[in-house]
Design an enzyme around this catalytic site. Sequence first.
Site, PDB file in Angstrom:
ATOM      1  N   ARG A  30       8.052   4.399  -4.810  1.00 55.62           N
ATOM      2  CA  ARG A  30       8.141   3.469  -3.670  1.00 55.62           C
ATOM      3  C   ARG A  30       7.121   2.327  -3.834  1.00 55.62           C
ATOM      4  NH1 ARG A  30       7.449   5.824   2.294  1.00 55.62           N
ATOM      5  NH2 ARG A  30       5.264   5.861   1.654  1.00 55.62           N
ATOM      6  N   TYR A  73       0.833  -1.209   0.000  1.00 58.03           N
ATOM      7  CA  TYR A  73       0.000   0.000   0.000  1.00 58.03           C
ATOM      8  C   TYR A  73       0.859   1.246   0.000  1.00 58.03           C
ATOM      9  CZ  TYR A  73       0.817   0.904   5.035  1.00 58.03           C
ATOM     10  OH  TYR A  73       1.380   1.201   6.250  1.00 58.03           O
ATOM     11  N   LEU A 117      11.130   1.644   6.736  1.00 58.72           N
ATOM     12  CA  LEU A 117      10.513   2.135   5.509  1.00 58.72           C
ATOM     13  C   LEU A 117      11.232   3.416   5.074  1.00 58.72           C
ATOM     14  CD1 LEU A 117       7.923   1.548   3.692  1.00 58.72           C
ATOM     15  CD2 LEU A 117       7.033   3.599   4.784  1.00 58.72           C
ATOM     16  N   LYS A 144       6.399  -1.655   1.829  1.00 58.77           N
ATOM     17  CA  LYS A 144       5.224  -1.127   2.526  1.00 58.77           C
ATOM     18  C   LYS A 144       4.088  -2.145   2.392  1.00 58.77           C
ATOM     19  CE  LYS A 144       3.108   3.416   3.350  1.00 58.77           C
ATOM     20  NZ  LYS A 144       3.279   3.402   4.790  1.00 58.77           N
ATOM     21  N   GLU A 168      12.541   2.660  13.641  1.00 56.86           N
ATOM     22  CA  GLU A 168      11.527   3.669  13.294  1.00 56.86           C
ATOM     23  C   GLU A 168      10.371   3.565  14.272  1.00 56.86           C
ATOM     24  OE1 GLU A 168       9.910   2.877   9.362  1.00 56.86           O
ATOM     25  OE2 GLU A 168       9.963   0.717   9.701  1.00 56.86           O
ATOM     26  N   HIS A 170      -0.237 -21.237  -0.124  1.00 61.85           N
ATOM     27  CA  HIS A 170       0.842 -20.266   0.101  1.00 61.85           C
ATOM     28  C   HIS A 170       1.596 -19.945  -1.186  1.00 61.85           C
ATOM     29  CE1 HIS A 170      -0.065 -21.315   4.203  1.00 61.85           C
ATOM     30  NE2 HIS A 170       0.761 -20.379   4.654  1.00 61.85           N
ATOM     31  N   ARG A 216      -6.880 -20.942  -1.673  1.00 60.91           N
ATOM     32  CA  ARG A 216      -5.883 -20.705  -0.626  1.00 60.91           C
ATOM     33  C   ARG A 216      -4.721 -21.689  -0.738  1.00 60.91           C
ATOM     34  NH1 ARG A 216      -4.055 -22.151   4.332  1.00 60.91           N
ATOM     35  NH2 ARG A 216      -3.203 -20.437   5.557  1.00 60.91           N
TER      36      ARG A 216
HETATM   37  N1  PDD Z   1       2.886   5.074   7.350  1.00 61.85           N
HETATM   38  N2  PDD Z   1       7.647   3.919   8.688  1.00 61.85           N
HETATM   39  C1  PDD Z   1       6.522   3.189   8.692  1.00 61.85           C
HETATM   40  C2  PDD Z   1       6.563   1.813   9.267  1.00 61.85           C
HETATM   41  C3  PDD Z   1       5.325   3.727   8.171  1.00 61.85           C
HETATM   42  O1  PDD Z   1       4.210   2.987   8.163  1.00 61.85           O
HETATM   43  C4  PDD Z   1       5.336   5.056   7.662  1.00 61.85           C
HETATM   44  C5  PDD Z   1       4.108   5.695   7.086  1.00 61.85           C
HETATM   45  C6  PDD Z   1       6.540   5.779   7.678  1.00 61.85           C
HETATM   46  C7  PDD Z   1       6.638   7.173   7.129  1.00 61.85           C
HETATM   47  O2  PDD Z   1       6.605   7.162   5.722  1.00 61.85           O
HETATM   48  P1  PDD Z   1       6.044   8.410   4.913  1.00 61.85           P
HETATM   49  O3  PDD Z   1       6.789   9.599   5.383  1.00 61.85           O
HETATM   50  O4  PDD Z   1       6.316   8.079   3.503  1.00 61.85           O
HETATM   51  O5  PDD Z   1       4.565   8.526   5.220  1.00 61.85           O
HETATM   52  C8  PDD Z   1       7.680   5.169   8.185  1.00 61.85           C
HETATM   53  C9  PDD Z   1       1.649   5.555   6.776  1.00 61.85           C
HETATM   54  C10 PDD Z   1       1.406   7.006   6.953  1.00 61.85           C
HETATM   55  C11 PDD Z   1       0.526   4.658   7.272  1.00 61.85           C
HETATM   56  O6  PDD Z   1       0.763   3.467   7.389  1.00 61.85           O
HETATM   57  O7  PDD Z   1      -0.587   5.146   7.481  1.00 61.85           O
END
Ligand code: PDD
Length: 284
Positions: free
Chosen positions: A50, A31, A202, A146, A178, A101, A99
């Site tokens: 990304r 996503y 991320l 992501k 993070e 894997h 289903r």
């Molecule tokens: N999340 N690290 C993680 C694990 C994240 O899920 C996010 C953002 C970030 C920051 O990335 P960016 O600056 O590109 O938004 C770092 C989004 C906002 C979410 O999951 O809603």
Amino acid sequence: MIVYLNGKYLPDDQALISVLDRGFIFGDGVYEVIPVYWGKAFRLDQHLARLNDSLRGIRMANPLSTVEWTQVIQKLLEFNTTTDSMSVYLQVTRGPARRDHAIPATTRPTTFVMVNPIPAPDAEVIKQGISAVTLDDIRWKLCNIKATTLLASVLLKDDAMKQGAYDAILVREGRITEGTASNVFVITGGTVRTPPKATDLLPGITRDVVIELAQRDGITCVERNITPVEMETADEIWLTSSTREILPVTKLNNKVVGFGAPGPMWRRITSLYQKFKKDLRDPS
Ligand code: PDD
């Protein structure tokens, strides 16, 4: 709310996916969350790049071209914009399949997009900052993707909240990685530091903007690993993300960070960030 699902624009309660969707069954999808200010998607190219990286990471082709993504986003914004700050949520899953894997040889990806208002920042948060606790980073090893598979992040956020904190700052092998949905910056003696891009975090788009703006303004900004002990003695800590922008952390593990209030560097970077957004709206 009108959403986009597999080529159609329709009310969210009519946007239905199969119970066999691999996104539902396995969390087999990726996503993006893209902020939109005054009708313009912020850093759209970087978010779509990304997305491509995430799709490559899970061995999927991108179902739409950059032009098609841009058109879908524009159309949904026309249907749904209610305020100056909106966010686009888009998700691609490997689609429905029996289903198993093993990745099916042929799949029909599910492509979903919605837009929502970004809630205005809480006045109390801006005045006082937020509290965070450090927690063991129990997530998998490919956090640069992501992925929609966010159970560890959900549990970590819940653990942090149960401890009375707003969020967790995650620690892996003696280094901070993070937040549960944000990147981390640690400011000490006028130097801004953030962990380098690697597979354990991320590559945040907001993170990149913050680094660019800091460097352009003459602030020393370095990407290097940070230990929890170094973070404990920091003057300031920030969490950055597309929907929350730059949040000041003023309490860490129940101890005051710096002076216990959003610091001067946070005020400086926040004003640079807001100016940068406005300059995109009103280019000179
Ligand atoms: N999340 N690290 C993680 C694990 C994240 O899920 C996010 C953002 C970030 C920051 O990335 P960016 O600056 O590109 O938004 C770092 C989004 C906002 C979410 O999951 O809603």
